[in-house]
Design a protein around this motif. Structure first.
Motif, PDB file in Angstrom:
ATOM      1  N   ALA A 152     -17.626 -39.595 -12.463  1.00 45.06           N
ATOM      2  CA  ALA A 152     -18.773 -38.984 -13.123  1.00 45.06           C
ATOM      3  C   ALA A 152     -19.238 -37.735 -12.378  1.00 45.06           C
ATOM      4  O   ALA A 152     -19.583 -36.717 -12.996  1.00 45.06           O
ATOM      5  CB  ALA A 152     -19.917 -39.996 -13.233  1.00 45.06           C
ATOM      6  N   THR A 153     -19.232 -37.792 -11.060  1.00 43.78           N
ATOM      7  CA  THR A 153     -19.656 -36.647 -10.247  1.00 43.78           C
ATOM      8  C   THR A 153     -18.703 -35.474 -10.423  1.00 43.78           C
ATOM      9  O   THR A 153     -19.135 -34.328 -10.575  1.00 43.78           O
ATOM     10  CB  THR A 153     -19.742 -37.054  -8.757  1.00 43.78           C
ATOM     11  N   ILE A 154     -17.406 -35.740 -10.413  1.00 45.55           N
ATOM     12  CA  ILE A 154     -16.414 -34.674 -10.598  1.00 45.55           C
ATOM     13  C   ILE A 154     -16.574 -34.037 -11.969  1.00 45.55           C
ATOM     14  O   ILE A 154     -16.530 -32.812 -12.108  1.00 45.55           O
ATOM     15  CB  ILE A 154     -14.987 -35.217 -10.378  1.00 45.55           C
ATOM     16  N   ALA A 155     -16.768 -34.860 -12.993  1.00 44.47           N
ATOM     17  CA  ALA A 155     -16.961 -34.328 -14.345  1.00 44.47           C
ATOM     18  C   ALA A 155     -18.206 -33.445 -14.395  1.00 44.47           C
ATOM     19  O   ALA A 155     -18.200 -32.371 -15.023  1.00 44.47           O
ATOM     20  CB  ALA A 155     -17.060 -35.476 -15.347  1.00 44.47           C
ATOM     21  N   ASP A 156     -19.273 -33.865 -13.730  1.00 45.02           N
ATOM     22  CA  ASP A 156     -20.518 -33.098 -13.701  1.00 45.02           C
ATOM     23  C   ASP A 156     -20.313 -31.759 -12.985  1.00 45.02           C
ATOM     24  O   ASP A 156     -20.772 -30.711 -13.456  1.00 45.02           O
ATOM     25  CB  ASP A 156     -21.615 -33.916 -13.011  1.00 45.02           C
ATOM     26  N   ILE A 157     -19.624 -31.788 -11.879  1.00 49.41           N
ATOM     27  CA  ILE A 157     -19.362 -30.555 -11.122  1.00 49.41           C
ATOM     28  C   ILE A 157     -18.520 -29.593 -11.950  1.00 49.41           C
ATOM     29  O   ILE A 157     -18.805 -28.396 -12.023  1.00 49.41           O
ATOM     30  CB  ILE A 157     -18.677 -30.877  -9.774  1.00 49.41           C
ATOM     31  N   LYS A 158     -17.468 -30.109 -12.603  1.00 47.40           N
ATOM     32  CA  LYS A 158     -16.612 -29.247 -13.431  1.00 47.40           C
ATOM     33  C   LYS A 158     -17.407 -28.622 -14.569  1.00 47.40           C
ATOM     34  O   LYS A 158     -17.234 -27.439 -14.893  1.00 47.40           O
ATOM     35  CB  LYS A 158     -15.433 -30.048 -13.979  1.00 47.40           C
ATOM     36  N   ALA A 159     -18.292 -29.409 -15.187  1.00 48.72           N
ATOM     37  CA  ALA A 159     -19.108 -28.885 -16.287  1.00 48.72           C
ATOM     38  C   ALA A 159     -20.021 -27.771 -15.792  1.00 48.72           C
ATOM     39  O   ALA A 159     -20.168 -26.726 -16.448  1.00 48.72           O
ATOM     40  CB  ALA A 159     -19.922 -30.013 -16.916  1.00 48.72           C
ATOM     41  N   LYS A 160     -20.638 -27.947 -14.634  1.00 50.42           N
ATOM     42  CA  LYS A 160     -21.534 -26.919 -14.089  1.00 50.42           C
ATOM     43  C   LYS A 160     -20.750 -25.675 -13.668  1.00 50.42           C
ATOM     44  O   LYS A 160     -21.221 -24.559 -13.836  1.00 50.42           O
ATOM     45  CB  LYS A 160     -22.337 -27.481 -12.929  1.00 50.42           C
ATOM     46  N   MET A 161     -19.560 -25.881 -13.134  1.00 46.80           N
ATOM     47  CA  MET A 161     -18.734 -24.735 -12.756  1.00 46.80           C
ATOM     48  C   MET A 161     -18.384 -23.919 -13.997  1.00 46.80           C
ATOM     49  O   MET A 161     -18.435 -22.686 -13.976  1.00 46.80           O
ATOM     50  CB  MET A 161     -17.467 -25.200 -12.033  1.00 46.80           C
ATOM     51  N   LYS A 162     -18.044 -24.597 -15.078  1.00 47.68           N
ATOM     52  CA  LYS A 162     -17.702 -23.914 -16.321  1.00 47.68           C
ATOM     53  C   LYS A 162     -18.935 -23.203 -16.886  1.00 47.68           C
ATOM     54  O   LYS A 162     -18.857 -22.048 -17.310  1.00 47.68           O
ATOM     55  CB  LYS A 162     -17.152 -24.915 -17.337  1.00 47.68           C
ATOM     56  N   GLU A 163     -20.061 -23.879 -16.878  1.00 46.35           N
ATOM     57  CA  GLU A 163     -21.305 -23.321 -17.429  1.00 46.35           C
ATOM     58  C   GLU A 163     -21.720 -22.041 -16.699  1.00 46.35           C
ATOM     59  O   GLU A 163     -22.150 -21.074 -17.317  1.00 46.35           O
ATOM     60  CB  GLU A 163     -22.417 -24.367 -17.323  1.00 46.35           C
ATOM     61  N   TYR A 164     -21.589 -22.037 -15.371  1.00 43.82           N
ATOM     62  CA  TYR A 164     -22.035 -20.891 -14.581  1.00 43.82           C
ATOM     63  C   TYR A 164     -20.903 -19.944 -14.179  1.00 43.82           C
ATOM     64  O   TYR A 164     -21.134 -18.978 -13.477  1.00 43.82           O
ATOM     65  CB  TYR A 164     -22.775 -21.381 -13.335  1.00 43.82           C
ATOM     66  N   GLY A 165     -19.695 -20.237 -14.592  1.00 49.21           N
ATOM     67  CA  GLY A 165     -18.568 -19.370 -14.259  1.00 49.21           C
ATOM     68  C   GLY A 165     -18.198 -19.405 -12.790  1.00 49.21           C
ATOM     69  O   GLY A 165     -17.740 -18.415 -12.232  1.00 49.21           O
ATOM     70  N   ILE A 166     -18.390 -20.524 -12.155  1.00 45.41           N
ATOM     71  CA  ILE A 166     -18.088 -20.664 -10.729  1.00 45.41           C
ATOM     72  C   ILE A 166     -16.610 -21.013 -10.565  1.00 45.41           C
ATOM     73  O   ILE A 166     -16.069 -21.839 -11.286  1.00 45.41           O
ATOM     74  CB  ILE A 166     -18.956 -21.768 -10.095  1.00 45.41           C
TER      75      ILE A 166
END
Length: 116
Positions: free
Chosen positions: A42-56
């Motif tokens: 769940a944490t990895i999925a959350d991090i990937k989603a935030k990276m995609k959202e902010y272009g990180i």
């Protein structure tokens, strides 16, 4: 999540046996490992989603060099003064002498015979 306890009476005290406690401990460890895996996913999925959202990117996180070996640093910055019988180089500085130097000295030879 329920764990049933079996007890044995000892002098008026109710107590689980060693093997029962070990089985319970193992079951708890299995449950803890499964919970860790679920939370990790769940944490990895959350991090990937935030990276995609902010272009990180991974590089933005300082991980661009992950898995890339750095060039090995030279052990000595001093120029070599001695060359061993098999071409080994040594600067003659402080610290532990290389094995070939110890072998040469143990054989009764002079280190000066190997000076460059």
């Amino acid at each position: 999540m329920s764990i049933s306890l079996k007890f044995t009476k000892i002098k008026g005290y109710t107590m689980a046996t060693y093997s029962e406690l070990m089985a319970q401990a193992q079951e708890l460890m299995n449950q803890a490992e499964q919970a860790r895996k679920n939370e990790l996913a769940a944490t990895i999925a959350d991090i990937k989603a935030k990276m995609k959202e902010y272009g990180i990117t991974v590089a933005d996180l300082g991980g661009a060099t992950a898995g890339v070996k750095k060039a090995a640093k030279s052990k000595s910055k001093a120029a070599a003064k001695y060359r061993g019988p098999n071409g080994e180089l040594w600067a003659g500085g402080p610290g532990r002498k290389p094995e070939w130097v110890r072998a040469v000295l143990a054989a009764g030879k002079s280190l000066e015979d190997f000076r460059i």
